[in-house]
Design a protein around this motif. Structure first.
Motif, PDB file in Angstrom:
ATOM      1  N   ILE A  72      -2.948  -7.181   2.367  1.00 49.63           N
ATOM      2  CA  ILE A  72      -2.227  -6.779   1.141  1.00 49.63           C
ATOM      3  C   ILE A  72      -0.916  -7.564   1.034  1.00 49.63           C
ATOM      4  O   ILE A  72      -0.552  -8.030  -0.050  1.00 49.63           O
ATOM      5  CB  ILE A  72      -1.986  -5.252   1.122  1.00 49.63           C
ATOM      6  N   ALA A 112      -3.591   3.201  -7.286  1.00 47.40           N
ATOM      7  CA  ALA A 112      -3.460   1.854  -6.712  1.00 47.40           C
ATOM      8  C   ALA A 112      -4.079   0.823  -7.643  1.00 47.40           C
ATOM      9  O   ALA A 112      -5.084   1.084  -8.301  1.00 47.40           O
ATOM     10  CB  ALA A 112      -4.146   1.812  -5.346  1.00 47.40           C
ATOM     11  N   PRO A 155       0.824  -1.213   0.000  1.00 47.92           N
ATOM     12  CA  PRO A 155       0.000   0.000   0.000  1.00 47.92           C
ATOM     13  C   PRO A 155       0.853   1.257   0.000  1.00 47.92           C
ATOM     14  O   PRO A 155       2.000   1.237   0.449  1.00 47.92           O
ATOM     15  CB  PRO A 155      -0.766  -0.117   1.326  1.00 47.92           C
ATOM     16  N   HIS A 197      -3.589  -2.179  -3.514  1.00 44.79           N
ATOM     17  CA  HIS A 197      -4.597  -2.218  -2.447  1.00 44.79           C
ATOM     18  C   HIS A 197      -5.684  -3.187  -2.894  1.00 44.79           C
ATOM     19  O   HIS A 197      -6.010  -3.227  -4.085  1.00 44.79           O
ATOM     20  CB  HIS A 197      -5.173  -0.814  -2.230  1.00 44.79           C
ATOM     21  N   GLU A 225       2.192   0.489  -6.139  1.00 44.55           N
ATOM     22  CA  GLU A 225       1.227   0.601  -5.038  1.00 44.55           C
ATOM     23  C   GLU A 225       0.012  -0.279  -5.295  1.00 44.55           C
ATOM     24  O   GLU A 225      -0.605  -0.218  -6.370  1.00 44.55           O
ATOM     25  CB  GLU A 225       0.837   2.065  -4.831  1.00 44.55           C
ATOM     26  N   SER A 263      -8.272   3.356  -0.927  1.00 44.36           N
ATOM     27  CA  SER A 263      -6.963   3.659  -0.322  1.00 44.36           C
ATOM     28  C   SER A 263      -7.039   5.049   0.299  1.00 44.36           C
ATOM     29  O   SER A 263      -7.585   5.968  -0.302  1.00 44.36           O
ATOM     30  CB  SER A 263      -5.878   3.721  -1.394  1.00 44.36           C
ATOM     31  N   GLU A 321      -2.653   1.464   6.735  1.00 45.03           N
ATOM     32  CA  GLU A 321      -3.871   2.030   7.332  1.00 45.03           C
ATOM     33  C   GLU A 321      -4.246   1.304   8.614  1.00 45.03           C
ATOM     34  O   GLU A 321      -4.775   1.897   9.548  1.00 45.03           O
ATOM     35  CB  GLU A 321      -5.016   1.954   6.312  1.00 45.03           C
ATOM     36  N   GLN A 364      -5.391  -4.323   7.182  1.00 51.95           N
ATOM     37  CA  GLN A 364      -5.149  -3.897   5.795  1.00 51.95           C
ATOM     38  C   GLN A 364      -3.780  -4.369   5.322  1.00 51.95           C
ATOM     39  O   GLN A 364      -3.617  -4.933   4.240  1.00 51.95           O
ATOM     40  CB  GLN A 364      -5.248  -2.360   5.716  1.00 51.95           C
TER      41      GLN A 364
END
Ligand code: PEP
Ligand code: MN
Length: 350
Positions: free
Chosen positions: A118, A328, A106, A315, A313, A321, A110, A114
Motif C-alpha cells: 500500500i 477504503a 490502510p 487498500h 484510507e 480490509s 495487517e 500489506q
C-alpha cells in the motif's frame, strides 16, 4: 497577555517573566516584528495583574477571554488578518504550505507485506504522508484491535514496518495513540502522532502528546463543537507544541431515519477554523462518509472549501480490509482524487 513596550529591553522582558512565573503560570514569549507579547498559560487567578502592569517595559495587560488564545489567529501577530497557516515541515513535506497534503494508507496495518504494497502504491498515486493504524479504537472488543493489541513485541514490530515503509518510500508516517504508554512507544518510530476522535476530550492524553516532541494530528470528536475542538487543541499547544494538524472527520448525524453516511461531514468547519486559528486544517472524507463511492466527491469539496490536506484510507483490495472495508478506496482511485484536487486547488487559490 502582557504587551511589552516597543523599546522594552531583554532584561525587562525577563523580569516580567520571572515575576509572573512566581504565581505558577508558564510564560509563552512571542517576539513579533514590533512588539513582544508574553502570554500566560495556566491558572491565572492568583496572578497580580495590577502589579505586572506597572513593571518596567510593560505597555499594557490585556485579559483574553477566548479559551484558545495560543492557537488563535487573532492573538498571534504573525498570522493576524492573513490566510496563511503555520507550516509544519517534515522530511521535505510541508503541511500547511502552499499545496494540500495527501495522507493515505490502510485503516489498520495487517501485515508487513500489506503495508509495503500500500505504501508503494499510495506514494505512486501522489500521497505525501503514510498512515496505518496499530492501536485501533473499536466499538467492539470482539473485533480486530490492531496488531499493537497483540502484545509489546507485535506493537514494536508493526511500528518498525511503518518506519521502514516511510523510509523506503520517503514519506513521513502517522499512527494513532490512545493512551500514555502508546504515546511514548509510538514517538520512537513515527513522525506524527494521531489523537483520534474518541480521545479528543482526554486532557491527560493531550498533555502527554504535547510533551512527546512530535507533531500531532488531532481529530475532532463527532460530538464536539468547533469551540470545544479548538479549546482542546490548546491543551497540546499549552505544552509548547504548536505543530498541530487539525482534522475534520464528521460529526454525529441527526434525526431518526437512516442518514446513509457514517457521520455528517462539516465542511463549513474548514473555513471557520481557518479564520479562528493559524493551525493547518485537513479533512478525512473516509471516516466522515464511511462510503467509498463518496470519497472522490467529498475530497473535491474539502479542497474547494480550503482544506490544507486530506486523510484517506486506501487498500489494494478494499473489500478485504480488516477494518473499515466499506470506506477504503484503491490506489488508482486515490490517484484520480489527487489529480482532481490539484486542479481544484489551482482554481480556489486563484
Ligand atoms: C482513524 O483515523 O484511524 C480513525 C479511527 O479515525 P477517527 O478517530 O476519526 O474515528
Ligand atoms: Mn478507519
Amino acid at each position: 497577555m502582557i504587551i511589552m513596550k516597543k523599546d522594552a529591553t531583554q532584561a525587562e522582558i525577563e523580569g516580567v517573566v520571572a515575576e509572573a512565573s512566581k504565581y505558577g503560570v508558564h510564560c509563552d514569549v512571542s517576539r513579533g516584528e514590533v512588539l513582544t507579547i508574553i502570554g500566560l498559560v495556566g491558572d491565572e487567578h492568583k496572578v497580580p495583574f495590577s502589579h505586572l502592569e506597572v513593571m518596567p517595559g510593560v505597555k499594557e495587560v490585556r485579559m483574553i477571554e477566548t479559551p484558545y488564545k495560543l492557537i488563535s489567529r487573532e492573538y498571534n501577530e504573525a498570522f493576524q488578518g492573513k490566510d496563511e497557516s503555520r507550516i509544519i515541515k517534515l522530511k521535505g513535506v510541508e503541511i500547511g504550505g502552499a499545496e494540500p497534503v495527501y495522507i493515505a494508507g490502510p485503516c489498520a496495518i495487517e501485515s508487513r507485506t500489506q503495508l509495503m504494497r500500500i505504501a508503494e502504491e499510495v506514494k505512486r498515486a501522489g500521497a505525501h504522508v503514510l498512515r496505518g493504524g496499530i492501536f485501533k479504537p473499536r466499538s467492539s472488543v470482539h473485533s480486530f484491535q490492531g496488531l499493537g493489541a497483540k502484545g509489546a513485541d507485535e506493537a514494536r514490530e508493526a511500528l518498525s514496518w511503518l518506519r521502514e515503509a516511510g523510509e523506503r518510500f520517503e514519506m513521513p508516517v502517522v499512527t494513532e495513540a490512545r493512551g500514555e504508554s502508546q504515546v511514548n512507544l509510538i514517538a520512537e518510530y513515527v513522525d506524527i502522532i494521531q489523537i483520534g476522535a474518541r480521545n479528543m476530550y482526554d486532557q491527560d492524553l493531550l498533555g502527554y502528546v504535547g510533551r512527546a516532541g512530535k507533531p500531532v494530528l488531532f481529530k475532532r470528536n463527532f460530538g464536539a463543537s468547533i469551540e470545544e475542538f479548538l479549546s482542546f487543541s490548546e491543551y497540546i499547544a499549552a505544552e509548547g507544541n504548536r505543530d498541530i494538524i487539525l482534522c475534520e472527520r464528521g460529526v454525529l448525524p441527526i434525526g431518526k431515519g437512516k442518514n446513509l453516511t457514517r457521520y455528517t461531514l462539516d465542511l463549513a468547519a474548514v473555513p471557520v477554523i481557518k479564520r479562528e486559528t493559524y493551525l493547518p486544517v485537513i479533512v478525512d472524507p473516509s471516516h466522515a462518509t464511511g462510503r467509498r463511492d463518496l470519497i472522490r466527491t467529498m475530497s473535491a469539496a474539502a479542497v474547494a472549501a480550503g482544506a490544507g490536506g486530506l486523510a484517506i484510507e486506501v487498500h489494494y483490495n478494499p473489500a478485504e480490509s480488516w477494518v473499515d472495508a466499506q470506506q477504503a478506496i484503491t490506489p488508482a482511485e486515490l490517484k484520480d482524487i489527487i489529480d482532481d484536487c490539484r486542479q481544484i486547488h489551482k482554481i480556489v487559490k486563484g
